[in-house]
Write an enzyme that holds these catalytic residues in place. Structure first.
Site, PDB file in Angstrom:
ATOM      1  N   ASP A  91       0.812  -1.211   0.000  1.00  0.00           N
ATOM      2  CA  ASP A  91       0.000   0.000   0.000  1.00  0.00           C
ATOM      3  C   ASP A  91       0.849   1.265   0.000  1.00  0.00           C
ATOM      4  O   ASP A  91       0.551   2.210  -0.714  1.00  0.00           O
ATOM      5  CB  ASP A  91      -0.994   0.007   1.169  1.00  0.00           C
ATOM      6  CG  ASP A  91      -0.350  -0.190   2.533  1.00  0.00           C
ATOM      7  OD1 ASP A  91       0.854  -0.506   2.603  1.00  0.00           O
ATOM      8  OD2 ASP A  91      -1.059  -0.041   3.540  1.00  0.00           O
ATOM      9  N   ILE A  92       1.910   1.286   0.814  1.00  0.00           N
ATOM     10  CA  ILE A  92       2.671   2.523   0.972  1.00  0.00           C
ATOM     11  C   ILE A  92       4.161   2.242   1.128  1.00  0.00           C
ATOM     12  O   ILE A  92       4.550   1.263   1.764  1.00  0.00           O
ATOM     13  CB  ILE A  92       2.147   3.343   2.192  1.00  0.00           C
ATOM     14  CG1 ILE A  92       2.818   4.713   2.278  1.00  0.00           C
ATOM     15  CG2 ILE A  92       2.265   2.545   3.476  1.00  0.00           C
ATOM     16  CD1 ILE A  92       2.155   5.661   3.276  1.00  0.00           C
TER      17      ILE A  92
ATOM     18  N   ASP B  83       6.895   4.063   2.915  1.00  0.00           N
ATOM     19  CA  ASP B  83       7.177   5.131   3.869  1.00  0.00           C
ATOM     20  C   ASP B  83       8.679   5.113   4.119  1.00  0.00           C
ATOM     21  O   ASP B  83       9.448   5.464   3.230  1.00  0.00           O
ATOM     22  CB  ASP B  83       6.348   4.926   5.135  1.00  0.00           C
ATOM     23  CG  ASP B  83       6.363   6.122   6.079  1.00  0.00           C
ATOM     24  OD1 ASP B  83       7.218   7.022   5.926  1.00  0.00           O
ATOM     25  OD2 ASP B  83       5.524   6.168   6.999  1.00  0.00           O
TER      26      ASP B  83
ATOM     27  N   GLY C  32      10.347   2.274   4.572  1.00  0.00           N
ATOM     28  CA  GLY C  32      10.705   1.177   3.695  1.00  0.00           C
ATOM     29  C   GLY C  32      11.531   0.052   4.285  1.00  0.00           C
ATOM     30  O   GLY C  32      11.939  -0.848   3.553  1.00  0.00           O
TER      31      GLY C  32
ATOM     32  N   LYS D  53       5.398   8.085   0.473  1.00  0.00           N
ATOM     33  CA  LYS D  53       5.443   9.257   1.342  1.00  0.00           C
ATOM     34  C   LYS D  53       6.752  10.000   1.078  1.00  0.00           C
ATOM     35  O   LYS D  53       7.828   9.402   1.048  1.00  0.00           O
ATOM     36  CB  LYS D  53       5.343   8.828   2.807  1.00  0.00           C
ATOM     37  CG  LYS D  53       4.981   9.983   3.717  1.00  0.00           C
ATOM     38  CD  LYS D  53       4.814   9.546   5.149  1.00  0.00           C
ATOM     39  CE  LYS D  53       3.438   8.988   5.397  1.00  0.00           C
ATOM     40  NZ  LYS D  53       3.214   8.780   6.860  1.00  0.00           N
TER      41      LYS D  53
END
Length: 181
Positions: A105-106, A108, A110, A136
């Site tokens: 999903d994201i 960030d 990581g 992000k």
């Protein structure tokens, strides 16, 4: 967490991306992934739980035949800071010699996503392509991790909806929200 606190969070949030906007970006990603795969049949590896909603939609935007599997991993085990990768569920499909499309999903910081990617390589994947709904934007990313396919960029704020949770709620909201600063 109560429904009232989720309602308060929604009242104190901005909608960053609507479902229509996300639909458009996911369709674009599907076309880009088809072009990059050039006839291969990759393992479509979904990172649970957050990527569930995005992965389903992305898979329908990809015309290339896919073999599906999922992983569930954590570095936190209930703590506030991460440590070594702990598998809750490893891939069951053999990855040796295969291209893996790792879907989350994201992206960030990581750290966990990088650990999962590196584990796929250790399992023999010939390459791992990373597809994320959002990235992000900040300077705290783990070295050596970037998305090959990205839907949208997000500000450095707490985000939820479209698979991302707000205290284990709100994953099924059809938009991406960000708490106001």
């Amino acid at each position: 967490m109560t429904a009232a606190s989720l309602e308060q969070a929604l009242q104190n949030s901005d909608v960053l991306f609507t479902r229509d906007q996300l639909d458009t970006e996911i369709a674009r990603m599907g076309r880009e992934i088809d072009a990059a795969l050039a006839g291969e049949r990759p393992v479509f590896l979904t990172v649970m739980h957050g990527a569930l909603i995005f992965a389903g939609q992305l898979s329908l935007a990809i015309r290339t035949d896919l073999e599906f599997d999922y992983v569930h991993a954590t570095r936190y085990r209930g703590a506030q800071t991460g440590s070594d990768l702990h598998w809750l569920r490893e891939p069951h499909v053999p990855l040796a010699g295969r291209t893996v499309l790792l879907v989350d999903d994201i992206l960030d910081e990581g750290h966990t996503l990088k650990a999962v990617r590196d584990a796929c390589v250790k399992m023999g994947a010939k390459r791992v392509l990373l597809a994320v709904l959002c990235t992000k934007l900040h300077g705290r990313r783990a070295e050596g991790i970037e998305a090959d396919f990205n839907g949208v960029d997000l500000p450095d704020r707490y985000v939820f909806g479209y698979g991302m949770d707000y205290n284990e709620q709100a994953r099924n909201l059809p938009a991406i929200y960000a708490l106001k600063d």
